[in-house]
Design a protein around this motif. Structure first.
Motif, mmCIF file in Angstrom:
data_model
loop_
_atom_site.group_PDB
_atom_site.id
_atom_site.type_symbol
_atom_site.label_atom_id
_atom_site.label_comp_id
_atom_site.label_asym_id
_atom_site.label_seq_id
_atom_site.Cartn_x
_atom_site.Cartn_y
_atom_site.Cartn_z
ATOM 1 N N TYR A 254 0.806 -1.220 0.000
ATOM 2 C CA TYR A 254 0.000 0.000 0.000
ATOM 3 C C TYR A 254 0.842 1.274 0.000
ATOM 4 C CZ TYR A 254 -3.571 -3.440 1.079
ATOM 5 O OH TYR A 254 -4.405 -4.545 1.036
ATOM 6 N N GLY A 255 2.108 1.178 -0.352
ATOM 7 C CA GLY A 255 2.926 2.362 -0.540
ATOM 8 C C GLY A 255 3.515 2.958 0.729
ATOM 9 N N LEU A 256 3.834 4.246 0.615
ATOM 10 C CA LEU A 256 4.492 5.017 1.673
ATOM 11 C C LEU A 256 3.476 5.979 2.292
ATOM 12 C CD1 LEU A 256 7.252 5.944 3.021
ATOM 13 C CD2 LEU A 256 7.367 7.640 1.174
ATOM 14 N N VAL A 257 3.458 6.056 3.630
ATOM 15 C CA VAL A 257 2.486 6.888 4.336
ATOM 16 C C VAL A 257 3.202 7.873 5.246
ATOM 17 C CG1 VAL A 257 0.528 6.908 5.934
ATOM 18 C CG2 VAL A 257 0.767 5.040 4.289
ATOM 19 N N LYS A 258 2.797 9.150 5.181
ATOM 20 C CA LYS A 258 3.275 10.163 6.118
ATOM 21 C C LYS A 258 2.144 10.514 7.078
ATOM 22 C CE LYS A 258 5.092 14.888 6.431
ATOM 23 N NZ LYS A 258 5.431 16.135 5.682
ATOM 24 N N LEU A 259 2.400 10.419 8.390
ATOM 25 C CA LEU A 259 1.387 10.746 9.378
ATOM 26 C C LEU A 259 1.363 12.255 9.619
ATOM 27 C CD1 LEU A 259 1.891 7.939 12.067
ATOM 28 C CD2 LEU A 259 0.629 7.870 9.904
ATOM 29 N N SER A 269 -4.417 12.859 10.530
ATOM 30 C CA SER A 269 -4.675 12.454 9.152
ATOM 31 C C SER A 269 -3.384 11.864 8.593
ATOM 32 C CB SER A 269 -5.151 13.628 8.294
ATOM 33 O OG SER A 269 -4.149 14.635 8.215
ATOM 34 N N PHE A 270 -3.388 11.530 7.332
ATOM 35 C CA PHE A 270 -2.193 10.952 6.730
ATOM 36 C C PHE A 270 -2.216 11.196 5.227
ATOM 37 C CE2 PHE A 270 -5.456 7.706 6.990
ATOM 38 C CZ PHE A 270 -5.468 7.152 5.721
ATOM 39 N N LYS A 271 -1.044 11.099 4.629
ATOM 40 C CA LYS A 271 -0.917 11.218 3.181
ATOM 41 C C LYS A 271 -0.183 9.993 2.659
ATOM 42 C CE LYS A 271 0.677 14.101 -0.641
ATOM 43 N NZ LYS A 271 1.220 15.407 -1.071
ATOM 44 N N THR A 272 -0.700 9.424 1.573
ATOM 45 C CA THR A 272 -0.133 8.205 1.010
ATOM 46 C C THR A 272 0.490 8.474 -0.346
ATOM 47 O OG1 THR A 272 -1.811 6.871 2.141
ATOM 48 C CG2 THR A 272 -0.627 5.826 0.326
ATOM 49 N N PHE A 273 1.674 7.908 -0.555
ATOM 50 C CA PHE A 273 2.362 7.966 -1.842
ATOM 51 C C PHE A 273 2.398 6.541 -2.405
ATOM 52 C CE2 PHE A 273 3.987 11.244 0.939
ATOM 53 C CZ PHE A 273 3.957 12.387 0.143
ATOM 54 N N ARG A 274 1.912 6.396 -3.642
ATOM 55 C CA ARG A 274 1.816 5.065 -4.240
ATOM 56 C C ARG A 274 2.454 5.046 -5.620
ATOM 57 N NH1 ARG A 274 -3.497 5.789 -2.209
ATOM 58 N NH2 ARG A 274 -4.073 4.336 -0.540
ATOM 59 N N ASN A 275 2.666 3.860 -6.114
ATOM 60 C CA ASN A 275 3.044 3.694 -7.509
ATOM 61 C C ASN A 275 1.840 4.006 -8.383
ATOM 62 O OD1 ASN A 275 2.901 1.372 -9.901
ATOM 63 N ND2 ASN A 275 4.852 2.456 -9.755
ATOM 64 N N ILE A 276 2.042 4.872 -9.360
ATOM 65 C CA ILE A 276 0.972 5.252 -10.279
ATOM 66 C C ILE A 276 1.380 4.840 -11.680
ATOM 67 C CG2 ILE A 276 -0.373 7.169 -11.219
ATOM 68 C CD1 ILE A 276 0.178 8.662 -8.607
ATOM 69 N N LEU A 311 12.780 10.736 -2.378
ATOM 70 C CA LEU A 311 11.671 11.694 -2.365
ATOM 71 C C LEU A 311 12.209 13.103 -2.550
ATOM 72 C CD1 LEU A 311 8.679 12.312 -2.003
ATOM 73 C CD2 LEU A 311 9.059 12.324 0.486
ATOM 74 N N GLU A 312 11.863 13.706 -3.676
ATOM 75 C CA GLU A 312 12.308 15.064 -3.999
ATOM 76 C C GLU A 312 11.302 16.119 -3.563
ATOM 77 O OE1 GLU A 312 15.219 15.500 -5.160
ATOM 78 O OE2 GLU A 312 15.812 13.597 -6.078
ATOM 79 N N ASP A 313 10.014 15.795 -3.689
ATOM 80 C CA ASP A 313 8.954 16.777 -3.448
ATOM 81 C C ASP A 313 7.699 16.038 -3.012
ATOM 82 O OD1 ASP A 313 7.186 18.871 -3.436
ATOM 83 O OD2 ASP A 313 7.341 19.324 -5.563
ATOM 84 N N GLU A 314 7.054 16.514 -1.943
ATOM 85 C CA GLU A 314 5.863 15.847 -1.415
ATOM 86 C C GLU A 314 4.565 16.332 -2.046
ATOM 87 O OE1 GLU A 314 5.582 15.749 2.853
ATOM 88 O OE2 GLU A 314 7.774 15.800 3.067
ATOM 89 N N SER A 315 4.606 17.365 -2.846
ATOM 90 C CA SER A 315 3.366 17.932 -3.387
ATOM 91 C C SER A 315 2.682 16.954 -4.335
ATOM 92 C CB SER A 315 3.661 19.239 -4.126
ATOM 93 O OG SER A 315 4.517 19.010 -5.227
ATOM 94 N N GLY A 316 1.355 17.055 -4.392
ATOM 95 C CA GLY A 316 0.584 16.188 -5.281
ATOM 96 C C GLY A 316 0.775 14.723 -4.938
ATOM 97 N N ASP A 317 1.087 13.931 -5.953
ATOM 98 C CA ASP A 317 1.333 12.499 -5.755
ATOM 99 C C ASP A 317 2.773 12.203 -5.339
ATOM 100 O OD1 ASP A 317 -1.281 11.751 -6.486
ATOM 101 O OD2 ASP A 317 -0.761 11.930 -8.613
ATOM 102 N N GLY A 318 3.575 13.271 -5.162
ATOM 103 C CA GLY A 318 4.976 13.104 -4.816
ATOM 104 C C GLY A 318 5.853 13.021 -6.048
#
Length: 355
Positions: A254-259, A269-276, A311-318
């Motif tokens: 399920y990818g990478l999660v930032k709390l 809340s949390f933000k998830t980064f996944r393979n797209i 990880l270069e940038d957290e914006s959007g989908d990363g």
């Protein structure tokens, strides 16, 4: 420019691979490790202060490395690199290795050959998690002792934490165990399949499980808090706290999660980064093995089933710089990056399952 010169200095030393002396009893081990790199050495080019390419080099060509199956990497207080493998535990001093495994001869240094990870306590003892229980290496005598405890001695130990208050936490497939400071025995805290145990800067303990979610233990309150709904599989495979204090979770599938606001239940809340699919700058793979932070750039490195993600940038989908295996000299040799370590001298070390 000072930073560039520093990197070029290390590149010149590493290219020569000449170490004048390795007498660690009389010299600073951390300095020597500063000129040796395990599997990764970044080559920095002067182009808008950005990384242009990465160059990797294996230590297996310079020492008699017994296996390509690396589980975890750890640097102890003396600067030695400890390499947990499926063929014993290796101690690397930048020049040679010492192997601890069943040998039928030296029983004082014999352990289960399937080693998952190690951790160090304040007496500089090395605690060793294996597929067949928990061991401790008394480094002063170089003797290994197996810990005899119900359930724990037959557990697959995957995580060990020596906490700041002196408690020793052990996570295994049979549960979460704790030996309180001053005690000689372990108590079972939770009967869960534990994958990761980490202490944050507040002294609170984060526990990741295979499929039973994420927990946080507050020692002051002596209470556990649960975090539900982070992903459909309730996976918290690896936990990491970055220099800014953020908590990151690497999951299985399920990818990478930032709390976000993890200590405030009302605003959590949390933000998830996944393979797209079709996005070459998204996460390479949703199965995450390891997370580390580059001390030089501050960027997160994520070890996955398909390579390395930076990880270069957290914006959007990363936005990730993704490094995959190649056939040229200096390329990443294998895809499954199972362990990441930023050593005290700022070099990045990678352990892989088969490369």
């Amino acid at each position: 420019m000072e930073y560039l010169l520093k990197m070029l200095f290390f590149a010149n030393i590493a290219s020569n691979l000449k170490v004048e002396s390795m007498h660690f009893a009389h010299r600073n081990c951390e300095y020597i490790l500063g000129v040796i790199y395990l599997l990764c050495f970044p080559v920095w080019l002067w182009a808008d202060n950005k990384v242009n390419t990465y160059h990797f080099k294996s230590i297996s060509t310079s020492v008699n490395f017994p296996t390509n199956e690396v589980r975890k990497l750890f640097q102890d207080s003396q600067g030695y690199i400890w390499i947990s493998t499926y063929n014993g535990l290796l101690r690397y001093d930048g020049y040679s290795i010492v192997v601890y495994k069943p040998d039928g001869v030296n029983h004082g240094r014999s352990i289960d050959s399937f080693v998952n990870m190690v951790a160090e306590d304040k007496e500089n003892n090395l605690w060793i998690g294996t597929h067949n229980g928990l061991y401790v290496l008394h480094k002063e005598t170089d003797e290994i002792e197996k810990i005899i405890s119900p359930l724990l001695q037959v557990s697959n130990v995957e995580s060990i934490l020596y906490a700041s208050n002196g408690d020793l936490w052990v996570g295994s497939n049979k549960g979460l165990f704790r030996r309180k400071a001053g005690s000689r025995t372990f108590d079972c805290e939770k009967t869960m399949d534990i994958k990761s145990v980490v202490e944050d800067r507040k002294g609170q303990i984060w526990i990741g499980t295979w499929e039973q979610g994420l927990l946080r233990y507050n020692p002051q309150e002596e209470m556990y808090y649960t975090y539900e709904g982070i992903n459909p599989g309730n996976s918290a495979h690896v936990i990491f706290q970055d220099e800014a204090g953020n908590i990151w979770i690497g999951t299985w599938r399920y990818g990478l999660v930032k709390l976000i606001n993890p200590y405030d239940p009302e605003h959590f809340s949390f933000k998830t980064f996944r393979n797209i699919k079709g996005n070459s700058h998204s996460l390479l793979d949703n199965i995450i093995y390891a997370i580390a932070q580059d001390k030089n750039s501050g960027k997160l490195w994520i070890g996955s089933r398909s390579g390395v993600n930076i990880l270069e940038d957290e914006s959007g989908d990363g936005n990730f710089t993704n490094i995959v295996p190649g056939n040229l000299q200096g390329d990443l040799p294998f895809n499954e990056v199972n362990s990441l370590l930023c050593s005290k001298d700022g070099l990045m070390w990678l352990g892989m399952l088969g490369g």
